[in-house]
Enzyme design. Sequence first.
Site, PDB file in Angstrom:
ATOM      1  N   MET A   1       9.332  -5.562   1.973  1.00 28.35           N
ATOM      2  CA  MET A   1       8.460  -5.421   0.626  1.00 28.35           C
ATOM      3  C   MET A   1       9.098  -4.785  -0.391  1.00 28.35           C
ATOM      4  O   MET A   1       8.291  -3.758  -0.600  1.00 28.35           O
ATOM      5  CB  MET A   1       7.025  -5.746   0.799  1.00 28.35           C
TER       6      MET A   1
ATOM      7  N   GLN B   1       0.256 -11.248  -4.328  1.00 25.90           N
ATOM      8  CA  GLN B   1      -0.086 -10.326  -5.391  1.00 25.90           C
ATOM      9  C   GLN B   1      -0.394 -10.840  -6.699  1.00 25.90           C
ATOM     10  O   GLN B   1      -1.238 -10.312  -7.361  1.00 25.90           O
ATOM     11  CB  GLN B   1       1.190  -9.482  -5.305  1.00 25.90           C
TER      12      GLN B   1
ATOM     13  N   THR C   1       6.027   0.183   1.761  1.00 33.25           N
ATOM     14  CA  THR C   1       5.725  -0.197   0.091  1.00 33.25           C
ATOM     15  C   THR C   1       4.783   0.591  -0.328  1.00 33.25           C
ATOM     16  O   THR C   1       3.802   1.004   0.627  1.00 33.25           O
ATOM     17  CB  THR C   1       5.481  -1.842   0.089  1.00 33.25           C
ATOM     18  N   ASN C   2       4.633   0.846  -1.652  1.00 36.04           N
ATOM     19  CA  ASN C   2       3.528   1.498  -2.218  1.00 36.04           C
ATOM     20  C   ASN C   2       2.368   0.614  -2.548  1.00 36.04           C
ATOM     21  O   ASN C   2       1.267   0.695  -2.111  1.00 36.04           O
ATOM     22  CB  ASN C   2       4.136   2.471  -3.536  1.00 36.04           C
ATOM     23  N   THR C   3       2.757  -0.438  -3.258  1.00 39.41           N
ATOM     24  CA  THR C   3       1.659  -1.390  -3.667  1.00 39.41           C
ATOM     25  C   THR C   3       0.834  -1.872  -2.568  1.00 39.41           C
ATOM     26  O   THR C   3      -0.500  -2.144  -2.789  1.00 39.41           O
ATOM     27  CB  THR C   3       2.502  -2.768  -4.392  1.00 39.41           C
TER      28      THR C   3
ATOM     29  N   CYS D   1       7.376   3.357  -6.321  1.00 33.00           N
ATOM     30  CA  CYS D   1       7.511   2.151  -5.622  1.00 33.00           C
ATOM     31  C   CYS D   1       9.002   2.540  -5.033  1.00 33.00           C
ATOM     32  O   CYS D   1       9.847   2.950  -5.133  1.00 33.00           O
ATOM     33  CB  CYS D   1       7.684   1.161  -6.701  1.00 33.00           C
ATOM     34  N   THR D   2       9.232   1.796  -3.875  1.00 28.29           N
ATOM     35  CA  THR D   2      10.097   2.342  -2.720  1.00 28.29           C
ATOM     36  C   THR D   2      11.605   1.800  -3.273  1.00 28.29           C
ATOM     37  O   THR D   2      12.496   2.323  -2.826  1.00 28.29           O
ATOM     38  CB  THR D   2       9.776   1.582  -1.352  1.00 28.29           C
ATOM     39  N   GLU D   3      11.410   0.907  -4.494  1.00 28.54           N
ATOM     40  CA  GLU D   3      12.913   0.402  -4.927  1.00 28.54           C
ATOM     41  C   GLU D   3      13.386   1.381  -6.066  1.00 28.54           C
ATOM     42  O   GLU D   3      14.604   1.390  -6.127  1.00 28.54           O
ATOM     43  CB  GLU D   3      12.794  -0.959  -5.492  1.00 28.54           C
TER      44      GLU D   3
END
Length: 237
Positions: free
Chosen positions: A10, A52, A83-85, A197-199
């Site tokens: 994710m 989401q 994932t943060n979200t 956000c992990t990206e």
Amino acid sequence: MKTIGVLGGMSWESTQSYYRALNEGVKRELGGFHSAKVALYSVDFAEIETLQQADRWDEAGERLAEAARRVQAAGADFLLLATNTMHKVAPAIEAATDIPLLHIADATAERLREDGVRRVGLLGTRFTMEQAFYKDRLGERFGIEVLVPQAEQRERVHRVIFEELCQGRIEPASKAAYLEIIADLHARGAEAVILGCTEIALLVGQGDTPVPLYDTTALHAEAAVTAALAEEKGERA
């Protein structure tokens, strides 16, 4: 060494960063041919992203809870939700499993507190920046005040994550925009900025700005390595 459970995908763009960071962390601590013991389950992000956008968080929580049970069944001693979200549904995951969830916001906040940071900017998806599940945890548990970008800036940050970073695209114009937003948060009083956000760390890093950046992927993985090796390092001491 404990087995680290990772619930990823994710997106997979950031999950591969987790895998590298976990293995590099274990090798750094133990040397030689050592690598992390990892039980990884990677979801189809298209399914989660649809939920989401439709605000069907309960259903998303059910799906991730089932995936987390599979990670536990594979032998994980504790769990990372990569994932943060989707930490919005962390309670559903914790209720469905018998292993601890190492929360990404806690790993980040603990480092912020160690560094004496009390007022921080937050970049992430629109969900993370605007909803309470992340910001309130930082404030209520750690006493950290959170600033988010202005509305138009939040939309830009969110769009870049989903339309570019999750698709493996790194655009110079988007990097420049993010750096402007980081500078604006700093001008508004943020002592540092969370890459929530992990990206995002695929786009900007500490060498790009004088503002201190806290990469949640790196901090989450570091906390996991510490937890995985706690007993082993204790025996060596």
